[in-house]
Design a protein around this motif. Structure first.
Motif, PDB file in Angstrom:
ATOM      1  N   ASP A  56      -2.836   5.944 -17.647  1.00  0.00           N
ATOM      2  CA  ASP A  56      -2.892   4.488 -17.344  1.00  0.00           C
ATOM      3  C   ASP A  56      -3.765   3.637 -18.022  1.00  0.00           C
ATOM      4  O   ASP A  56      -4.142   2.610 -17.321  1.00  0.00           O
ATOM      5  CB  ASP A  56      -4.045   4.781 -15.353  1.00  0.00           C
ATOM      6  N   LYS A  86      -3.043   0.645 -12.710  1.00  0.00           N
ATOM      7  CA  LYS A  86      -2.806   2.098 -11.881  1.00  0.00           C
ATOM      8  C   LYS A  86      -2.500   1.973 -10.192  1.00  0.00           C
ATOM      9  O   LYS A  86      -2.556   0.623  -9.146  1.00  0.00           O
ATOM     10  CB  LYS A  86      -4.410   2.419 -11.278  1.00  0.00           C
ATOM     11  N   GLU A  87      -1.888   2.858  -9.659  1.00  0.00           N
ATOM     12  CA  GLU A  87      -0.982   2.494  -7.988  1.00  0.00           C
ATOM     13  C   GLU A  87      -2.051   3.239  -7.183  1.00  0.00           C
ATOM     14  O   GLU A  87      -2.047   4.396  -7.308  1.00  0.00           O
ATOM     15  CB  GLU A  87       0.415   3.165  -8.438  1.00  0.00           C
ATOM     16  N   TYR A  88      -1.771   2.372  -6.213  1.00  0.00           N
ATOM     17  CA  TYR A  88      -2.409   3.013  -4.792  1.00  0.00           C
ATOM     18  C   TYR A  88      -1.620   3.132  -3.874  1.00  0.00           C
ATOM     19  O   TYR A  88      -1.949   1.930  -3.322  1.00  0.00           O
ATOM     20  CB  TYR A  88      -3.904   2.772  -4.453  1.00  0.00           C
ATOM     21  N   GLY A  89      -0.503   4.131  -3.489  1.00  0.00           N
ATOM     22  CA  GLY A  89       0.474   4.056  -2.047  1.00  0.00           C
ATOM     23  C   GLY A  89       1.086   2.593  -2.771  1.00  0.00           C
ATOM     24  O   GLY A  89       1.415   2.177  -3.717  1.00  0.00           O
ATOM     25  N   ARG A  90       1.026   1.140  -2.017  1.00  0.00           N
ATOM     26  CA  ARG A  90       1.774   0.474  -2.136  1.00  0.00           C
ATOM     27  C   ARG A  90       1.223  -0.597  -2.565  1.00  0.00           C
ATOM     28  O   ARG A  90       1.094  -1.746  -3.062  1.00  0.00           O
ATOM     29  CB  ARG A  90       1.645  -0.288  -0.286  1.00  0.00           C
ATOM     30  N   LEU A  91       0.067  -0.487  -3.182  1.00  0.00           N
ATOM     31  CA  LEU A  91      -0.938  -0.985  -4.210  1.00  0.00           C
ATOM     32  C   LEU A  91      -1.234  -1.222  -5.569  1.00  0.00           C
ATOM     33  O   LEU A  91      -1.291   0.342  -6.044  1.00  0.00           O
ATOM     34  CB  LEU A  91      -2.789  -1.524  -3.459  1.00  0.00           C
ATOM     35  N   LYS A  92      -0.856  -2.175  -6.254  1.00  0.00           N
ATOM     36  CA  LYS A  92      -0.415  -1.657  -7.485  1.00  0.00           C
ATOM     37  C   LYS A  92      -2.116  -2.306  -8.194  1.00  0.00           C
ATOM     38  O   LYS A  92      -2.231  -3.658  -8.196  1.00  0.00           O
ATOM     39  CB  LYS A  92       0.604  -2.258  -8.378  1.00  0.00           C
TER      40      LYS A  92
END
Length: 205
Positions: A56, A86-92
């Motif tokens: 990433d 980086k992606e954290y669920g719905r958050l990018k």
């Protein structure tokens, strides 16, 4: 200017005023191919780069070294970059930053007008050593209306350092399949310092 006169006939003719020893600079009265072009040098650009990437992120470095077409002109630029996402669920989330350091030394005054106004039957590179060669010195240069372009470019120099930082952050949140919320923030910083130097020259009587 300086492009007038009778037809070229190849005869040996004096140019300019008499030198200190009473002699004259003499050249064939015929067109010299690349006579003005001989003033310029071949420009060279060397570029090197390296990069390393992970899952990433990306880290890279680049160095560019430039030798200009005017003798003594040079420019170097070094850049470092870091990109990450980086992606954290719905958050990018994404973040980019770059730093560039530039250093240059160039002629402080352009000599091009003097080059363009040089007669066609003279090879400019024959007058390069204006510090040691009597005929090339500003005191005895053959052209009464325009100075030696080598003297122009060597006498006045400009050195400059530039630092640039560019940073950007982006957040993207997926609310639904048809709605995204994006937030971006960026910043740019530029620091520049330079110095002009003109050497003194005392003309003889």
């Amino acid at each position: 200017n300086q492009q007038y006169g009778d037809a070229y006939d190849g005869s040996i003719r004096p140019i300019g005023k008499a030198l200190p020893d009473g002699s004259f600079v003499e050249v064939p009265y015929s067109y010299v191919k690349d006579g003005r072009l001989s003033f310029f040098e071949t420009g060279v650009t060397m570029q090197n780069g390296i990069s390393y990437s992970g899952k990433d992120f990306l880290l890279s470095a680049q160095d560019v070294d430039i030798k200009g077409t005017l003798g003594g002109d040079k420019n170097r630029r070094t850049t470092f970059r870091f990109n990450s996402a980086k992606e954290y669920g719905r958050l990018k989330a994404g973040f980019n930053v770059s730093y560039t350091r530039g250093q240059s030394e160039v002629a402080g005054v352009s000599p091009y007008w003097e080059v363009f106004n040089t007669t066609g039957f003279v090879k400019l590179s024959d007058f390069k050593d204006w510090r040691n060669d009597v005929k090339s010195s500003p005191n005895h240069y053959f052209n009464e209306y325009y100075q030696n372009p080598y003297f122009i470019k060597d006498r006045s120099r400009r050195k400059e350092h530039v630092d640039n930082v560019i940073a950007q952050m982006e957040l993207n949140f997926k609310v639904t399949n048809w709605m995204n919320i994006t937030y971006r923030l960026g910043s740019t910083m530029n620091i520049k310092d330079g110095k002009n130097k003109t050497n003194a020259f005392v003309f003889s009587d």
